[in-house]
Design a protein around this motif. Structure first.
Motif, PDB file in Angstrom:
ATOM      1  N   LEU A 180      -8.288 130.244  75.814  1.00 39.15           N
ATOM      2  CA  LEU A 180      -7.957 129.342  76.921  1.00 39.15           C
ATOM      3  C   LEU A 180      -7.909 127.879  76.487  1.00 39.15           C
ATOM      4  O   LEU A 180      -7.261 127.059  77.139  1.00 39.15           O
ATOM      5  CB  LEU A 180      -8.990 129.508  78.049  1.00 39.15           C
ATOM      6  CG  LEU A 180      -9.000 130.865  78.760  1.00 39.15           C
ATOM      7  CD1 LEU A 180     -10.160 130.936  79.745  1.00 39.15           C
ATOM      8  CD2 LEU A 180      -7.683 131.107  79.471  1.00 39.15           C
ATOM      9  N   THR A 181      -8.594 127.544  75.406  1.00 41.82           N
ATOM     10  CA  THR A 181      -8.553 126.168  74.897  1.00 41.82           C
ATOM     11  C   THR A 181      -7.133 125.745  74.561  1.00 41.82           C
ATOM     12  O   THR A 181      -6.783 124.559  74.639  1.00 41.82           O
ATOM     13  CB  THR A 181      -9.442 126.049  73.648  1.00 41.82           C
ATOM     14  OG1 THR A 181     -10.763 126.516  73.967  1.00 41.82           O
ATOM     15  CG2 THR A 181      -9.520 124.610  73.165  1.00 41.82           C
ATOM     16  N   GLY A 182      -6.297 126.722  74.184  1.00 38.80           N
ATOM     17  CA  GLY A 182      -4.911 126.405  73.831  1.00 38.80           C
ATOM     18  C   GLY A 182      -4.149 125.747  74.957  1.00 38.80           C
ATOM     19  O   GLY A 182      -3.272 124.899  74.711  1.00 38.80           O
ATOM     20  N   TYR A 183      -4.436 126.125  76.203  1.00 38.22           N
ATOM     21  CA  TYR A 183      -3.764 125.487  77.339  1.00 38.22           C
ATOM     22  C   TYR A 183      -3.970 123.969  77.297  1.00 38.22           C
ATOM     23  O   TYR A 183      -3.022 123.187  77.417  1.00 38.22           O
ATOM     24  CB  TYR A 183      -4.322 126.022  78.666  1.00 38.22           C
ATOM     25  CG  TYR A 183      -3.920 127.421  79.036  1.00 38.22           C
ATOM     26  CD1 TYR A 183      -2.609 127.717  79.400  1.00 38.22           C
ATOM     27  CD2 TYR A 183      -4.851 128.447  79.066  1.00 38.22           C
ATOM     28  CE1 TYR A 183      -2.241 129.008  79.770  1.00 38.22           C
ATOM     29  CE2 TYR A 183      -4.501 129.733  79.431  1.00 38.22           C
ATOM     30  CZ  TYR A 183      -3.190 130.012  79.783  1.00 38.22           C
ATOM     31  OH  TYR A 183      -2.834 131.281  80.147  1.00 38.22           O
ATOM     32  N   ASP A 184      -5.233 123.564  77.155  1.00 36.34           N
ATOM     33  CA  ASP A 184      -5.545 122.137  77.218  1.00 36.34           C
ATOM     34  C   ASP A 184      -5.072 121.395  75.980  1.00 36.34           C
ATOM     35  O   ASP A 184      -4.608 120.254  76.076  1.00 36.34           O
ATOM     36  CB  ASP A 184      -7.054 121.953  77.409  1.00 36.34           C
ATOM     37  CG  ASP A 184      -7.502 122.372  78.787  1.00 36.34           C
ATOM     38  OD1 ASP A 184      -7.676 121.504  79.649  1.00 36.34           O
ATOM     39  OD2 ASP A 184      -7.649 123.584  79.004  1.00 36.34           O
ATOM     40  N   LEU A 185      -5.177 122.021  74.826  1.00 37.88           N
ATOM     41  CA  LEU A 185      -4.709 121.359  73.609  1.00 37.88           C
ATOM     42  C   LEU A 185      -3.209 121.108  73.663  1.00 37.88           C
ATOM     43  O   LEU A 185      -2.728 120.022  73.315  1.00 37.88           O
ATOM     44  CB  LEU A 185      -5.058 122.205  72.381  1.00 37.88           C
ATOM     45  CG  LEU A 185      -6.545 122.271  72.006  1.00 37.88           C
ATOM     46  CD1 LEU A 185      -6.754 123.220  70.846  1.00 37.88           C
ATOM     47  CD2 LEU A 185      -7.083 120.886  71.674  1.00 37.88           C
ATOM     48  N   LEU A 186      -2.460 122.101  74.124  1.00 35.48           N
ATOM     49  CA  LEU A 186      -1.014 121.920  74.253  1.00 35.48           C
ATOM     50  C   LEU A 186      -0.687 120.895  75.342  1.00 35.48           C
ATOM     51  O   LEU A 186       0.236 120.087  75.201  1.00 35.48           O
ATOM     52  CB  LEU A 186      -0.343 123.260  74.564  1.00 35.48           C
ATOM     53  CG  LEU A 186      -0.329 124.294  73.429  1.00 35.48           C
ATOM     54  CD1 LEU A 186       0.213 125.628  73.928  1.00 35.48           C
ATOM     55  CD2 LEU A 186       0.494 123.794  72.256  1.00 35.48           C
TER      56      LEU A 186
ATOM     57  N   PHE B 293       0.345 129.314  82.414  1.00 37.40           N
ATOM     58  CA  PHE B 293      -0.202 130.619  82.822  1.00 37.40           C
ATOM     59  C   PHE B 293       0.880 131.503  83.421  1.00 37.40           C
ATOM     60  O   PHE B 293       1.009 132.691  83.079  1.00 37.40           O
ATOM     61  CB  PHE B 293      -1.341 130.419  83.823  1.00 37.40           C
ATOM     62  CG  PHE B 293      -1.813 131.710  84.453  1.00 37.40           C
ATOM     63  CD1 PHE B 293      -2.700 132.531  83.785  1.00 37.40           C
ATOM     64  CD2 PHE B 293      -1.350 132.100  85.710  1.00 37.40           C
ATOM     65  CE1 PHE B 293      -3.124 133.722  84.352  1.00 37.40           C
ATOM     66  CE2 PHE B 293      -1.767 133.298  86.281  1.00 37.40           C
ATOM     67  CZ  PHE B 293      -2.661 134.104  85.602  1.00 37.40           C
ATOM     68  N   TRP B 294       1.686 130.932  84.317  1.00 39.10           N
ATOM     69  CA  TRP B 294       2.706 131.747  84.990  1.00 39.10           C
ATOM     70  C   TRP B 294       3.857 132.091  84.063  1.00 39.10           C
ATOM     71  O   TRP B 294       4.489 133.148  84.221  1.00 39.10           O
ATOM     72  CB  TRP B 294       3.199 131.026  86.246  1.00 39.10           C
ATOM     73  CG  TRP B 294       2.152 131.025  87.311  1.00 39.10           C
ATOM     74  CD1 TRP B 294       1.444 129.957  87.763  1.00 39.10           C
ATOM     75  CD2 TRP B 294       1.667 132.155  88.033  1.00 39.10           C
ATOM     76  NE1 TRP B 294       0.552 130.348  88.725  1.00 39.10           N
ATOM     77  CE2 TRP B 294       0.671 131.686  88.922  1.00 39.10           C
ATOM     78  CE3 TRP B 294       1.976 133.515  88.034  1.00 39.10           C
ATOM     79  CZ2 TRP B 294      -0.018 132.540  89.782  1.00 39.10           C
ATOM     80  CZ3 TRP B 294       1.294 134.362  88.895  1.00 39.10           C
ATOM     81  CH2 TRP B 294       0.309 133.873  89.748  1.00 39.10           C
TER      82      TRP B 294
ATOM     83  N   MET C 172       2.859 131.930  74.436  1.00 41.53           N
ATOM     84  CA  MET C 172       2.020 132.656  73.497  1.00 41.53           C
ATOM     85  C   MET C 172       0.555 132.623  73.929  1.00 41.53           C
ATOM     86  O   MET C 172      -0.131 133.655  73.935  1.00 41.53           O
ATOM     87  CB  MET C 172       2.164 132.062  72.098  1.00 41.53           C
ATOM     88  CG  MET C 172       1.359 132.804  71.031  1.00 41.53           C
ATOM     89  SD  MET C 172       1.563 132.099  69.375  1.00 41.53           S
ATOM     90  CE  MET C 172       0.742 130.512  69.625  1.00 41.53           C
ATOM     91  N   VAL C 173       0.064 131.442  74.280  1.00 38.97           N
ATOM     92  CA  VAL C 173      -1.334 131.308  74.697  1.00 38.97           C
ATOM     93  C   VAL C 173      -1.600 132.117  75.962  1.00 38.97           C
ATOM     94  O   VAL C 173      -2.597 132.864  76.046  1.00 38.97           O
ATOM     95  CB  VAL C 173      -1.690 129.821  74.923  1.00 38.97           C
ATOM     96  CG1 VAL C 173      -3.055 129.688  75.604  1.00 38.97           C
ATOM     97  CG2 VAL C 173      -1.705 129.075  73.608  1.00 38.97           C
ATOM     98  N   ALA C 174      -0.729 131.986  76.956  1.00 36.63           N
ATOM     99  CA  ALA C 174      -0.940 132.698  78.213  1.00 36.63           C
ATOM    100  C   ALA C 174      -0.844 134.207  78.033  1.00 36.63           C
ATOM    101  O   ALA C 174      -1.607 134.969  78.653  1.00 36.63           O
ATOM    102  CB  ALA C 174       0.076 132.223  79.250  1.00 36.63           C
TER     103      ALA C 174
END
Length: 862
Positions: free
Chosen positions: A62-68, A132-133, A206-208
């Motif tokens: 989930l950290t990938g969401y914020d980093l991106l 996410f979506w 990819m992250v989601a």
């Protein structure tokens, strides 16, 4: 529509939860409670370890969401900070999302403390949500098409499979990717701000996708090996259930997610095994991270004194203090639910017999009943903890400690007692975060919190009847007191908790409605005058006009002035007074707005209380910049002030002079000043303004000294003076001159005031705000930037924004940004209209000739 949805949302959530309970009750009606305990006990240790490892990996991804997202807005924060933010946002959002505490709110609180602007945070939140979506569309398109499942008959689309839905997902995802690839052509002005690059979009997907697959893997690892289901089908079912929970308006999708899984898998997996897997999944992926979040916040509060925690943990969690009350409120709410749920089910086998050798039956009975009451009170206290109430902290610590002891004395539930002790320790370590001295009974309850409490009470009641069937009514009396009369004991405890909640609700419903606050009277103005005299901020003098309502702190050491227009309740500036009182006033004013269903707005505020505005859910929208001249550096003889020096010398050669009228001398001069004011209004074809704008009021003006420009003995221009405490700041309010006054009159007035202020020892001269100035800082906010730039460049037809800033810049001021703190979003345009109308006197006054003619004139009279 947003107001309607906000009001009916809790009722919709309750209805959906009730439907979910009916589905679960019908599914489990033939299953014994002891069978569920046996299924949980039978879960292989290897499956539990696998599920825990997958859950840790999932939260790590989930950290990938914020980093991106941070890369998208061009900001850099440390990986530990992004990881901590992501973890807390998801730990709270998963348990209370869409209702009480959302992941977007958590990101706003943390990133505000980290120094990100409101617009940057909004873009990160939107980036994470869209990511996410996008992942959901990608994974859903793949599994719905390749591994379709039949939708349940309960859905209107009976008999259909998920394959058509997968094709729709694929089309939506393809359209988004094409739009992103063509963004440079379609949106050349916003290509770098609205849509991310193709590389970032692929990163989001990819992250989601990995996030969803790992989350589903946790659940899949807990299914029995005998289940006739592969991972692909499990993933399909999981996605459908996840969406059902997200859109249900039930905190954490409680019951809704489970009922959706039951409808789709109930025929393939034994009911008791599926129930055990679902319960353990919620404990591992939802509840456990919340406990870890509370522990992390507690550790962070002590990290400075523990040398071995000063590394990555301290760095990554230093901004968690901003959300500590939210974390602890959620933890206490869950602790209250645990006490209630525990009171509704039998004790573990053999523990009552062992306990009976130590404690008498009356003590066991009293402990069971009191523990459920403590659980109900903890549900109520969670809301007050979220709002940082000091009394709530004290009472919660007491009840958590008592609850732990009661858990042991009612059935030797040491697991439950351990959770309560950990929550209590977390509260103890974060004592300083609960600073508000306010009444517990006076705090407002939102519809979402009320619905959440009702949901927990309903779930507790359902557990009672699931655990005992009809035993409370047919087999045992309510008044049976025996060691193994657990059904009667649980029924009494549950009903007692429900009665307590009902009494509290009745008290709140029957409480007197607070009247609309009136304008201040003479006694109010006398109470506020000492606070104004002690304020270093000169805008505090605006309260003495008496045209704004006044809110005092409980200790009478701070005040806040405000007005109303439409649905907007608009405070003028930050609260004035002692910091503790001012901090409390922010909450007090927010509660007042909530009570009357109004928008809470703070106009022309600085950055001092930025974190507190974030706590209230208010974002900062840039209004412009305030010009302040450092008087210690102001020298009329320098080359930087050559034009001012020449204008001043020219006026003096023509016989014009400057003078200061003492406050005692002003009343005698008011008739002459009124003639100047009337002539000025007539010459500009305008009318008096209000709220933050100056207007001629004899009773108000006689309270201040006056700076005047004379032609011989005749006054041709004047400005009343605001003198800040400690000679920190000097400013002017009402400025008027005769239409016949020569150019340079106001230059002379301001130069002489600044020279007089420097001589008197004042540090700053406040020239007021230049609207829409300094918007370059908000270049990352395309909508506001475009609107502000448009008004700044082409708004000369209405207001001379550029000329106003240019005039103030002649004095080489230090520019300080000012903001509008408000709920923002779709409400922002209406709020801006309300603020403008409040200052102009009416909505037509904003754009009418009489309201704008004066602004089109020379900026000498700004």
């Amino acid at each position: 529509m947003p107001r309607l949805l906000q009001r009916i949302g809790p009722f919709v959530g309750l209805a959906v939860f009730g439907l979910a309970l009916l589905i679960l009750h019908d599914w489990l009606r033939t299953q014994p409670y002891l069978g569920l305990k046996a299924a949980l006990s039978a879960l292989p240790a290897l499956s539990l370890v696998q599920a825990a490892i997958l859950a840790v990996a999932g939260y790590g991804v989930l950290t990938g969401y914020d980093l991106l997202g941070l890369r998208f807005i061009g900001r850099r924060l440390t990986v530990p900070t992004a990881a901590a933010t992501s973890f807390i946002a998801n730990a709270l959002g998963n348990n209370f999302g869409n209702t009480l505490i959302t992941g977007s709110a958590v990101r706003y609180w943390i990133y505000t403390s980290a120094g990100l602007s409101t617009s940057e945070i909004a873009r990160v939140v939107l980036f994470c949500s869209i990511g996410f979506w996008l992942g959901f569309l990608f994974v859903g398109a793949a599994v719905f098409v390749l591994f379709p499942v039949n939708l349940p008959a309960a859905i209107e689309w009976a008999g259909a499979t998920t394959r058509p839905l997968g094709l729709v997902f694929f089309a939506l995802l393809a359209a988004y990717l094409v739009l992103g690839a063509m963004r440079k052509r379609l949106m050349p002005a916003w290509r770098n701000t609205v849509l991310p690059s193709l590389a970032l979009t692929l990163g989001q997907i990819m992250v989601a996708s990995l996030d969803l697959c790992l989350m589903a893997s946790v659940f899949y690892a807990l299914l029995p090996s005998s289940a006739d289901i592969g991972f692909a089908r499990c993933l399909t079912v999981f996605l459908v259930a996840l969406v059902a929970g997200n859109v249900s308006l039930v905190p954490g999708g409680l019951g809704v997610f489970e009922s959706a899984v039951v409808l789709l898998l109930g025929q393939r997996v034994a009911a008791i095994d599926l129930a055990g897997a679902l319960l353990m999944f919620r404990l591992i992926y939802f509840v456990a991270p919340l406990v870890v979040a509370a522990a992390l916040a507690a550790i962070r509060s002590r990290a400075g004194s523990l040398w071995h925690l000063r590394g990555m943990v301290a760095k990554g969690s230093r901004f968690l203090i901003a959300v500590a009350p939210q974390i602890l409120a959620a933890t206490v709410f869950v602790a209250g639910a645990v006490l209630l749920f525990s009171g509704s089910v039998p004790a573990a086998a053999g523990r009552l017999e062992a306990l009976n050798h130590v404690l008498a039956l009356p003590l066991i009975e009293a402990s069971h009943f009191t523990a459920s009451l403590a659980g109900a009170v903890l549900l109520l206290l969670a809301r007050a903890l979220q709002r940082r109430l000091d009394a709530a902290w004290h009472l919660a610590v007491l009840l958590l400690g008592a609850g732990a002891a009661l858990s042991l004395s009612k059935g030797w539930d040491f697991e439950e007692a351990s959770v309560l002790v950990l929550a209590c320790l977390a509260l103890l370590s974060l004592r300083r975060q609960f600073y508000r001295k306010s009444s517990l009974l006076g705090e407002p309850f939102s519809g979402a919190w009320t619905a959440a409490i009702v949901i927990v009470m309903a779930a507790s009641s359902w557990l009672l009847f699931f655990a005992y069937g009809n035993a409370p009514y047919s087999e045992q009396s309510w008044w049976t007191f025996a060691l193994h009369a657990e059904a009667s004991r649980s029924l009494r405890a549950t009903v007692g908790a429900m009665v307590l909640i009902a009494m509290f609700a009745l008290y709140r419903l029957l409480g007197p409605m607070q009247p609309m606050p009136p304008l201040p009277d003479v006694s109010d103005l006398e109470r506020v005058r000492p606070l104004v005299a002690r304020s270093t901020a000169t805008y505090a003098n605006l309260v003495l006009r008496g045209d704004k309502a006044v809110l005092f702190s409980a200790a009478q050491d701070a005040f806040l002035m405000y007005g109303r227009r439409g649905r907007s309740w608009i405070a003028m500036g930050d609260p004035v007074g002692a910091d503790d009182g001012a901090r409390e006033l922010l909450w007090q004013f927010h509660d007042l707005c909530d009570r009357f269903d109004g928008w809470c707005v703070f106009f022309e505020v600085g950055k001092k209380w930025r974190a507190q505005y974030a706590e209230l859910g208010l974002g900062l929208t840039p209004l412009g910049e305030e010009a302040r001249v450092a008087l210690t550096d102001f020298d009329i003889d320098t080359s930087a002030h050559k034009r001012l020096r020449q204008a001043r010398a020219r006026m003096q050669r023509q016989g014009y002079s400057f003078d200061i009228l003492s406050r005692e001398a002003v009343p005698a001069m008011l008739p002459s000043l009124a003639q100047i004011s009337d002539a000025w209004l007539a010459g500009k074809a305008t009318h008096e303004k209000g709220f933050s704008n100056a207007s001629f009021d004899a009773n108000y003006l006689k309270q201040f000294p006056m700076g005047v420009v004379r032609s011989g003995t005749e006054i041709i221009a004047f400005a009343n003076l605001w003198l800040g405490a400690g000679k920190e700041e000097l400013s002017v309010d009402l400025m008027r001159h005769l239409p016949s006054a020569p150019n340079g009159t106001m230059d002379l007035l301001f130069c002489e005031l600044m020279l007089w202020g420097r001589k008197e020892g004042f540090k700053w001269f406040n020239l007021g705000m230049a609207p829409l100035s300094g918007l370059a800082e908000y270049a990352q906010m395309p909508i506001w930037r475009s609107l502000g730039t448009l008004l700044y460049r082409h708004g000369e037809h209405f207001y001379n924004f550029a000329g106003l800033r240019h005039y103030k810049a002649k004095f080489n001021p230090v520019w300080r940004p000012l903001y509008l703190a408000s709920p923002g979003g779709v409400a922002l345009p209406a709020i801006l209209v309300d603020v403008a109308a409040l200052m102009a006197g009416s909505v037509p006054g904003i754009i009418s000739k009489r309201g704008t003619a004066a602004q089109r004139q020379s900026c000498d009279d700004f």
